[in-house]
Design a protein around this motif. Structure first.
Motif, PDB file in Angstrom:
ATOM      1  N   ARG A   1      38.661  51.524  44.495  1.00  0.00           N
ATOM      2  CA  ARG A   1      39.866  50.977  43.854  1.00  0.00           C
ATOM      3  C   ARG A   1      39.768  49.456  43.731  1.00  0.00           C
ATOM      4  O   ARG A   1      40.156  48.883  42.712  1.00  0.00           O
ATOM      5  CB  ARG A   1      41.102  51.365  44.669  1.00  0.00           C
ATOM      6  N   SER A   2      39.250  48.802  44.769  1.00  0.00           N
ATOM      7  CA  SER A   2      39.124  47.337  44.747  1.00  0.00           C
ATOM      8  C   SER A   2      38.263  46.848  43.594  1.00  0.00           C
ATOM      9  O   SER A   2      38.507  45.788  43.031  1.00  0.00           O
ATOM     10  CB  SER A   2      38.529  46.829  46.063  1.00  0.00           C
ATOM     11  N   LEU A   3      37.243  47.636  43.240  1.00  0.00           N
ATOM     12  CA  LEU A   3      36.305  47.204  42.214  1.00  0.00           C
ATOM     13  C   LEU A   3      36.637  47.713  40.815  1.00  0.00           C
ATOM     14  O   LEU A   3      36.133  47.176  39.837  1.00  0.00           O
ATOM     15  CB  LEU A   3      34.883  47.648  42.578  1.00  0.00           C
ATOM     16  N   THR A   4      37.470  48.735  40.714  1.00  0.00           N
ATOM     17  CA  THR A   4      37.695  49.337  39.396  1.00  0.00           C
ATOM     18  C   THR A   4      39.089  49.135  38.827  1.00  0.00           C
ATOM     19  O   THR A   4      39.264  49.225  37.617  1.00  0.00           O
ATOM     20  CB  THR A   4      37.411  50.852  39.428  1.00  0.00           C
TER      21      THR A   4
ATOM     22  N   GLY B   1      38.078  36.328  45.102  1.00  0.00           N
ATOM     23  CA  GLY B   1      39.309  36.340  45.889  1.00  0.00           C
ATOM     24  C   GLY B   1      40.088  37.628  45.721  1.00  0.00           C
ATOM     25  O   GLY B   1      40.636  38.168  46.685  1.00  0.00           O
ATOM     26  N   ALA B   2      40.137  38.146  44.504  1.00  0.00           N
ATOM     27  CA  ALA B   2      40.869  39.400  44.255  1.00  0.00           C
ATOM     28  C   ALA B   2      40.202  40.546  45.005  1.00  0.00           C
ATOM     29  O   ALA B   2      40.883  41.362  45.644  1.00  0.00           O
ATOM     30  CB  ALA B   2      40.926  39.698  42.759  1.00  0.00           C
TER      31      ALA B   2
ATOM     32  N   ASN C   1      31.845  36.094  50.846  1.00  0.00           N
ATOM     33  CA  ASN C   1      31.144  36.306  49.587  1.00  0.00           C
ATOM     34  C   ASN C   1      29.751  36.878  49.814  1.00  0.00           C
ATOM     35  O   ASN C   1      29.149  37.435  48.913  1.00  0.00           O
ATOM     36  CB  ASN C   1      31.053  35.002  48.793  1.00  0.00           C
ATOM     37  N   GLN C   2      29.220  36.725  51.027  1.00  0.00           N
ATOM     38  CA  GLN C   2      27.917  37.278  51.366  1.00  0.00           C
ATOM     39  C   GLN C   2      28.030  38.745  51.769  1.00  0.00           C
ATOM     40  O   GLN C   2      27.033  39.447  51.829  1.00  0.00           O
ATOM     41  CB  GLN C   2      27.280  36.481  52.506  1.00  0.00           C
TER      42      GLN C   2
ATOM     43  N   ASP D   1      30.319  38.360  45.411  1.00  0.00           N
ATOM     44  CA  ASP D   1      30.218  37.502  44.225  1.00  0.00           C
ATOM     45  C   ASP D   1      29.485  38.205  43.085  1.00  0.00           C
ATOM     46  O   ASP D   1      29.802  38.007  41.918  1.00  0.00           O
ATOM     47  CB  ASP D   1      29.593  36.136  44.562  1.00  0.00           C
ATOM     48  N   GLU D   2      28.529  39.068  43.419  1.00  0.00           N
ATOM     49  CA  GLU D   2      27.823  39.829  42.382  1.00  0.00           C
ATOM     50  C   GLU D   2      28.744  40.883  41.764  1.00  0.00           C
ATOM     51  O   GLU D   2      28.732  41.093  40.546  1.00  0.00           O
ATOM     52  CB  GLU D   2      26.576  40.492  42.970  1.00  0.00           C
TER      53      GLU D   2
END
Length: 170
Positions: free
Chosen positions: A130-133, A116-117, A91-92, A105-106
């Motif tokens: 892709r991971s973020l959108t 987790g996703a 998460n860091q 986490d942000e």
């Protein structure tokens, strides 16, 4: 896309150097050694680092100088592994997308995805973009189904007010 992949490779090395390598094995000493190697990789001249930076579209000397400064202010490797209050290092991890660098986490707070996703998508080899959108898949009934209309007995049965059932008909 290729540049983004190499930026992610570089970011993983930065994460290992700053928050500690926790995937190098289960033994504490193995993780400490891997974290030291990550710090050396980022600060000592070497051809692999130069190639990764070039493929990432970055100047190797500028990155190396920035990492030397950043590591000078960072906790020692021993302190990193002795800090029992430390949050989950995944998460860091910092991820750069569209010119912004945030912790996982942000990004989770901003995108509405779970930490987790995002972590799982990155581990599966998805690009950062892709991971973020990409929207999360929802379990259960899908929202794109149209609402049910009628009884399912066909048009004629729906139009008839006199419906009888076999066990009632005589």
């Amino acid at each position: 896309m290729t540049q983004e992949l190499w930026q992610s490779v570089l970011q993983m090395a930065v994460d290992d150097a700053l928050v500690g390598n926790n995937e190098a094995g289960t033994g504490r000493e193995t993780r400490i050694k891997a974290t030291h190697r990550a710090r050396e990789y980022l600060t000592q001249p070497n051809s692999d680092f130069n190639e990764v930076c070039t493929l990432a579209g970055l100047d190797p000397e500028a990155v190396r100088d920035a990492m030397r400064k950043r590591l000078a202010e960072a906790p020692s490797v021993d302190d990193v592994f002795n800090d029992t209050r430390r949050r989950n290092p995944m998460n860091q991890r910092r991820i750069t997308h569209e010119g912004r660098t945030l912790r996982i986490d942000e990004w989770a707070d901003e995108t509405g995805l779970t930490k987790g996703a995002i972590n799982t998508r990155l581990k599966l080899g998805w690009s950062v973009a892709r991971s973020l959108t990409e929207p999360a898949r929802r379990r259960g009934v899908r929202s794109n189904f149209t609402g049910n209309v009628g009884t399912g007995g066909g048009t004629r049965a729906q139009e008839s007010t006199n419906i009888t059932f076999q066990d009632q008909a005589t």
